[in-house]
Enzyme design. Sequence first.
Site, mmCIF file in Angstrom:
data_model
loop_
_atom_site.group_PDB
_atom_site.id
_atom_site.type_symbol
_atom_site.label_atom_id
_atom_site.label_comp_id
_atom_site.label_asym_id
_atom_site.label_seq_id
_atom_site.Cartn_x
_atom_site.Cartn_y
_atom_site.Cartn_z
ATOM 1 N N ASN A 80 41.764 46.045 34.491
ATOM 2 C CA ASN A 80 42.120 47.086 35.472
ATOM 3 C C ASN A 80 42.169 46.548 36.905
ATOM 4 O O ASN A 80 42.264 47.317 37.853
ATOM 5 C CB ASN A 80 41.146 48.264 35.378
ATOM 6 N N ASP A 130 27.404 40.318 40.799
ATOM 7 C CA ASP A 130 26.989 41.659 40.397
ATOM 8 C C ASP A 130 25.905 41.614 39.317
ATOM 9 O O ASP A 130 25.604 40.553 38.773
ATOM 10 C CB ASP A 130 28.204 42.470 39.907
ATOM 11 N N GLU A 161 35.794 48.395 41.011
ATOM 12 C CA GLU A 161 36.756 49.064 40.161
ATOM 13 C C GLU A 161 37.905 49.628 41.013
ATOM 14 O O GLU A 161 37.781 49.695 42.248
ATOM 15 C CB GLU A 161 36.047 50.201 39.409
#
Length: 234
Positions: A128, A62, A135
Amino acid sequence: MNIIIVKDALEGGKKGLELFENALNNGAEVIGLATGSTPITFYNEVKNSNLDLSDKISINLDEYCGVANDHPQSYHYFMQKNLFDVKPFKESYVPDGANTNEEEACGAYNTILEENPIDFQILGIGTNGHIGFNEPGSPFNSVTRKVDLTPATIEANARFFESEADVPKFAYSMGIKNITDAKEIVLFAYGKNKQEAVKSLVEGAVTEDFPASILQNHDNVTIIIDEEASALLK
Ligand code: PGA
């Protein structure tokens, strides 16, 4: 899922190098790379090794959007400083965060991934459950695209910027499908603040709400964790 518990990040980096050397001996040509604090001890081991990677290809997960490739917080820059300056690859790909044309930047990256299937993928994990910048809620069949960073990720990454307001809000990220297409995956996680994430990764439900959980369904995943990160495992 193979689980290797190590004393600390230093030992984790050494274990990672062993697995990497095995993969190279078995013919790995395309290496998926990650940024963040976690893989640094692994990159240090690679830098101090005798490995010659100049005929291999690297593909990073990324990059922040709207950040120039030579910006000190860009992932281009991170990879240059933490690995490529010492161990150059034949070709190294990182998404072009400076290209504001999302379709062009992500399309080009998906083509690169199709043409160069990843043999050995390095991963960290977000608190997370993100892998790359996938995400919570990221579809398991996703490929490279522009993603919104969650407030939790922006907060976690603020330590690298002057203030939280300076953290980019978007990134181009390989998708979950690109990651799980890798033949072999090695994920590192260290420290107390990764305890919950490691527990969900290993023992939780497989759900898009916790993207890393998909790794439970992959047939060649090793997680290298320190004692602290493993503390909640049954
Ligand atoms: P970290 O990031 O290694 O800096 O904790 C991991 C991640 O967010 O994937």
